[in-house]
Motif scaffolding. Structure first.
Motif, PDB file in Angstrom:
ATOM      1  N   LEU A   1       0.046  16.183  -5.377  1.00  8.78           N
ATOM      2  CA  LEU A   1       1.611  16.137  -5.077  1.00  8.78           C
ATOM      3  C   LEU A   1       1.890  16.981  -3.786  1.00  8.78           C
ATOM      4  N   ALA A   2       1.136  17.855  -3.649  1.00  8.52           N
ATOM      5  CA  ALA A   2       1.276  18.789  -2.216  1.00  8.52           C
ATOM      6  C   ALA A   2       0.978  17.678  -1.077  1.00  8.52           C
ATOM      7  N   ALA A   3       0.064  16.809  -1.155  1.00  7.60           N
ATOM      8  CA  ALA A   3      -0.051  15.805  -0.228  1.00  7.60           C
ATOM      9  C   ALA A   3       1.250  15.014   0.147  1.00  7.60           C
ATOM     10  N   ALA A   4       1.949  14.631  -1.121  1.00  8.17           N
ATOM     11  CA  ALA A   4       3.143  14.006  -1.002  1.00  8.17           C
ATOM     12  C   ALA A   4       4.465  14.942  -0.525  1.00  8.17           C
ATOM     13  N   ARG A   5       4.249  16.045  -0.689  1.00  8.01           N
ATOM     14  CA  ARG A   5       5.332  17.052  -0.005  1.00  8.01           C
ATOM     15  C   ARG A   5       5.307  16.925   1.460  1.00  8.01           C
TER      16      ARG A   5
ATOM     17  N   ILE B   1       1.528   2.085   1.422  1.00 12.40           N
ATOM     18  CA  ILE B   1       0.267   2.943   0.866  1.00 12.40           C
ATOM     19  C   ILE B   1      -0.839   2.132   0.353  1.00 12.40           C
ATOM     20  N   TYR B   2      -2.078   2.221   0.886  1.00  8.41           N
ATOM     21  CA  TYR B   2      -3.251   1.471   0.753  1.00  8.41           C
ATOM     22  C   TYR B   2      -4.217   2.604  -0.008  1.00  8.41           C
ATOM     23  N   SER B   3      -5.102   2.120  -1.107  1.00  4.80           N
ATOM     24  CA  SER B   3      -5.988   2.959  -1.533  1.00  4.80           C
ATOM     25  C   SER B   3      -7.244   2.296  -1.929  1.00  4.80           C
ATOM     26  N   SER B   4      -8.282   2.721  -2.268  1.00  8.52           N
ATOM     27  CA  SER B   4      -9.349   2.261  -2.671  1.00  8.52           C
ATOM     28  C   SER B   4      -9.004   1.671  -4.296  1.00  8.52           C
ATOM     29  N   THR B   5      -9.969   0.882  -4.938  1.00 10.43           N
ATOM     30  CA  THR B   5      -9.720   0.569  -6.342  1.00 10.43           C
ATOM     31  C   THR B   5     -10.277   1.552  -7.385  1.00 10.43           C
ATOM     32  N   GLY B   6     -10.840   2.788  -6.716  1.00  8.41           N
ATOM     33  CA  GLY B   6     -11.380   3.859  -7.684  1.00  8.41           C
ATOM     34  C   GLY B   6     -10.094   4.703  -8.246  1.00  8.41           C
ATOM     35  N   VAL B   7      -9.999   4.919  -9.595  1.00 10.13           N
ATOM     36  CA  VAL B   7      -9.035   5.477 -10.321  1.00 10.13           C
ATOM     37  C   VAL B   7      -8.469   6.834  -9.564  1.00 10.13           C
ATOM     38  N   ARG B   8      -9.505   7.774  -8.904  1.00 16.77           N
ATOM     39  CA  ARG B   8      -9.256   8.930  -8.258  1.00 16.77           C
ATOM     40  C   ARG B   8      -8.379   8.714  -7.166  1.00 16.77           C
TER      41      ARG B   8
ATOM     42  N   LEU C   1       1.875   9.738  -4.445  1.00 16.48           N
ATOM     43  CA  LEU C   1       2.541   9.608  -3.015  1.00 16.48           C
ATOM     44  C   LEU C   1       3.859   8.820  -3.301  1.00 16.48           C
ATOM     45  N   THR C   2       3.669   7.906  -4.218  1.00 22.10           N
ATOM     46  CA  THR C   2       4.795   6.767  -4.450  1.00 22.10           C
ATOM     47  C   THR C   2       6.113   7.633  -4.721  1.00 22.10           C
TER      48      THR C   2
ATOM     49  N   VAL D   1       1.673   4.144   7.987  1.00 21.96           N
ATOM     50  CA  VAL D   1       1.209   3.715   6.479  1.00 21.96           C
ATOM     51  C   VAL D   1       0.247   5.066   6.109  1.00 21.96           C
ATOM     52  N   VAL D   2      -0.172   5.012   4.618  1.00 20.37           N
ATOM     53  CA  VAL D   2      -1.118   5.789   4.163  1.00 20.37           C
ATOM     54  C   VAL D   2      -2.341   5.024   3.739  1.00 20.37           C
TER      55      VAL D   2
END
Length: 210
Positions: A40-44, A54-61, A69-70, A149-150
């Motif tokens: 949440l701090a990163a989103a701020r 936003i792109y991420s790995s498929t890992g849950v974390r 971030l959405t 992008v992220v």
């Protein structure tokens, strides 16, 4: 309009595998309560950035971090397995200190000694990780010229890749990526640039732990 791509990269927020000392890709490890606050701090921090995807790995974390971030307007998360953490083969999910020590040795060989042939057991070599991560970042760059992008990833796979692509070399060793702290990476159409590498704030026992 410039075609220069800006990527805000970040390691996922604190997760259960970090607390338990579990090594490997660990795809199902969720964020801790502290990790949720970090995300949440990163989103701020990114709230005023003109982010388009936003792109991420498929890992849950990583996905959970990205989903926090959405809260930024009209953003969705695209999960990509190519952004996953370094694979350590048959030792996936171990808490054995000897395997964690070997993982640190391999990362040191990749980053400091520039020896990408090393691997943990039957896991990925540095060549493997660099190839899949580089191809993915180039794919993202091709899809988003001139945009911001992220990318939410993992400490080892991001570090080895960006150390090479941004010509940072061994200077990143000893300063592992902190949890959920965005840092800028840019693609100008010919080369990658990392204006600043974030300072580490993780306890010593977690440094360079995938």
């Amino acid at each position: 309009m410039s075609d220069r791509l800006r990527i805000w990269c970040l390691r996922h927020a604190e997760s259960a595998n970090v607390i338990t000392g579990t090594a490997g890709v660990v795809p199902a490890a969720p964020l801790t309560e502290r990790g949720r606050h970090q995300a949440l701090a990163a989103a701020r921090l990114l709230a005023d950035e003109p982010i388009t995807q936003i792109y991420s790995s498929t890992g849950v974390r990583a996905r959970q971090t990205a989903e926090h971030l959405t809260s930024l307007p009209a953003l969705t998360v695209t999960a990509m397995p190519e952004l996953n953490e370094v694979g350590i083969g048959r030792h996936e999910g171990t808490t054995d200190p000897a395997i964690r020590a070997r993982t640190a040795e391999v990362l040191h060989a990749w980053i400091v000694q520039q020896n990408l042939d090393q691997r943990v057991s039957d896991g990925e070599t540095g060549h493997d990780v660099l190839a899949r991560m580089t191809a993915t970042l180039r794919k993202i760059a091709a899809a988003h010229p001139g945009e911001t992008v992220v990318v939410v990833g993992h400490v080892a796979s991001l570090t080895i890749t960006l150390a090479r692509l941004c010509a940072l070399g061994s200077q990143v060793w000893g300063t592992p990526l902190p949890h959920a702290r965005p840092f800028l990476v840019e693609w100008d159409g010919q080369a990658w640039h990392c204006p600043a590498w974030p300072e580490a704030d993780a306890p010593a026992e977690h440094r360079h732990a995938p």
